[in-house]
Enzyme design. Structure first.
Site, PDB file in Angstrom:
ATOM      1  N   CYS A   1       0.827  -1.200   0.000  1.00 30.22           N
ATOM      2  CA  CYS A   1       0.000   0.000   0.000  1.00 30.22           C
ATOM      3  C   CYS A   1       0.863   1.253   0.000  1.00 30.22           C
ATOM      4  CB  CYS A   1      -0.873   0.037   1.257  1.00 30.22           C
ATOM      5  SG  CYS A   1      -2.163  -1.210   1.316  1.00 30.22           S
TER       6      CYS A   1
ATOM      7  N   ALA B   1       7.180  -1.715  -3.722  1.00 24.12           N
ATOM      8  CA  ALA B   1       7.076  -1.061  -2.419  1.00 24.12           C
ATOM      9  C   ALA B   1       6.064   0.081  -2.438  1.00 24.12           C
ATOM     10  CB  ALA B   1       8.457  -0.551  -1.998  1.00 24.12           C
ATOM     11  N   HIS B   2       5.884   0.706  -1.265  1.00 27.08           N
ATOM     12  CA  HIS B   2       4.878   1.746  -1.081  1.00 27.08           C
ATOM     13  C   HIS B   2       5.129   2.950  -1.999  1.00 27.08           C
ATOM     14  CE1 HIS B   2       8.197   2.776   1.635  1.00 27.08           C
ATOM     15  NE2 HIS B   2       7.832   4.031   1.448  1.00 27.08           N
ATOM     16  N   ASN B   3       4.025   3.502  -2.508  1.00 30.05           N
ATOM     17  CA  ASN B   3       4.009   4.736  -3.311  1.00 30.05           C
ATOM     18  C   ASN B   3       4.624   4.585  -4.701  1.00 30.05           C
ATOM     19  OD1 ASN B   3       2.944   5.896  -1.013  1.00 30.05           O
ATOM     20  ND2 ASN B   3       4.809   6.970  -0.443  1.00 30.05           N
TER      21      ASN B   3
ATOM     22  N   SER C   1       8.420   4.896  -3.541  1.00 28.48           N
ATOM     23  CA  SER C   1       8.247   6.201  -4.186  1.00 28.48           C
ATOM     24  C   SER C   1       8.994   6.333  -5.508  1.00 28.48           C
ATOM     25  CB  SER C   1       8.672   7.332  -3.232  1.00 28.48           C
ATOM     26  OG  SER C   1       7.891   7.295  -2.059  1.00 28.48           O
TER      27      SER C   1
END
Length: 363
Positions: free
Chosen positions: A237, A258-260, A278
């Site tokens: 998420c 991974a996240h973002n 990110s």
């Protein structure tokens, strides 16, 4: 299920020849094919294997002399592997999960189930989840609260989708895929040695023992149409906003997003690739197995990275990469050639040193 040669040709856009009424039951390698099999022979270098089997029909390369090969019928495919895609879809016997909703499935009363949806044994559908028409939810799958799953989804066994994920049409998830797990985000009360090392590129300062505090994931995951996720792949998420996967993306087994992270349309990541938080991956990117991309960076459209490439900084569109750290593929190959020459270079230098030393002694 048996099909005639003509039926197969019509379905996949190929050209039939010979006895097009021949029935075939399955696809096989030439050397192992039986009389009711369709031998897959799209490359002439494997033609010798045909005589070892008993195939009467084959899918062959354009221009092949099918009579000289001893075939009774078959089909030409202009592009063998593309023809194989349609052929394999047509001949796939499926997983046989059954139709309808199994009595052991647990479905929250507030969930919305579309028409012609199959839900296999021990699957769980959470509150307010919406399952699109013609979807298949395999055994032991979990679809979390407020998840939206588009039409034609196919979840193999033990797939789990966390709360609030939004997924488009024709989604495929292989066994054990995990979507919308929490991101790996932790922080210390004071600046950690990791933060200091990153700022200084090496010096972590005075080392202190600090406990890690969890940052919860408030975002979820948004996935476009026609996406396939491999076995045991994981998509985290987003921390605040959603992690985003574009249309037509294909992720192999054990890929970690991974996240973002944002991944553009029609990107393909092979097994064990890891994309750190990110990072933005462009459209039509292809990465071989075990590639890694560091956090907060950008990879442009149409980039190709060979296996085990490690991308540590921004990559412009269209670049072909290899190595650790990633460089242009041609540069990496020259570097590798130079590395292999080093033992001989060292030997030459040692011989020159010895010669100079002997000359000085004689003087």
């Amino acid at each position: 299920m048996a099909h005639t040669i003509q039926q197969i040709a019509d379905a996949i856009g190929a050209e039939a020849f010979g006895n097009t009424d021949l029935l075939v039951e399955k696809v096989s390698e030439p050397a192992m094919a039986g009389p009711d099999d369709l031998a897959l022979l799209t490359n002439p270098k494997f033609a010798a294997g045909l005589s070892q089997g008993k195939a009467r029909a084959a899918m062959v390369w354009p221009g092949a002399d099918w009579q000289a090969l001893g075939l009774e019928g078959g089909l030409y495919s202009p592009r063998g592997r593309y023809g194989m895609a349609g052929l394999s879809k047509m001949m796939d016997p499926g997983q046989h999960f059954g139709e309808g909703i199994h009595p052991s499935a647990v479905i929250d009363p507030s969930a919305e189930i579309g028409e012609n949806v199959s839900i296999a044994p021990l699957a769980i559908i959470g509150p307010r989840a919406r399952i699109g028409a013609n979807s298949v939810i395999g055994p032991h799958c979990h679809v979390g609260a407020d998840v939206t799953l588009g039409e034609g989804a196919f979840l193999r066994e033990m797939v789990s989708i966390g709360a609030r994920a939004t997924i488009g049409r024709n989604f495929i998830a292989q066994p054990g895929a995990r979507i919308a797990s929490d991101g790996f985000s932790f922080v210390t009360p004071e600046k950690s040695g990791v933060e200091a090392a990153r700022e200084t590129l090496g010096d972590q300062g005075e080392v202190k023992s600090q406990a890690w505090t969890r940052i919860h994931s408030l975002g979820s995951v948004t996935i476009g149409d026609d996406v396939e996720i491999g076995a045991n792949a994981c998509i985290d998420c987003g921390t605040i906003r959603d992690t985003r996967i574009g249309n037509g993306v294909k992720l192999d087994n054990m890929v970690h997003i991974a996240h973002n992270v944002e991944i553009g349309d029609n990107t393909l990541l092979a097994g064990q690739c890891g994309i750190a938080g990110s990072t933005k991956i462009g459209k039509n990117v292809v990465m071989g197995g075990q590639c890694g991309v560091s956090d907060n960076t950008t990879v442009g459209d149409n980039v190709i990275a060979g296996g085990a490439t490690k991308i540590l900084s921004k990559v412009p569109a269209g670049r072909v990469l290899l190595g650790y750290p990633a460089v242009k593929m041609e540069s990496h190959l020259e570097m590798y050639k130079g590395l292999r020459r080093l033992p001989r270079l060292f030997a030459d230098v040692a011989a020159l040193q010895k010669k100079v030393s002997n000359s000085e002694t004689n003087d």
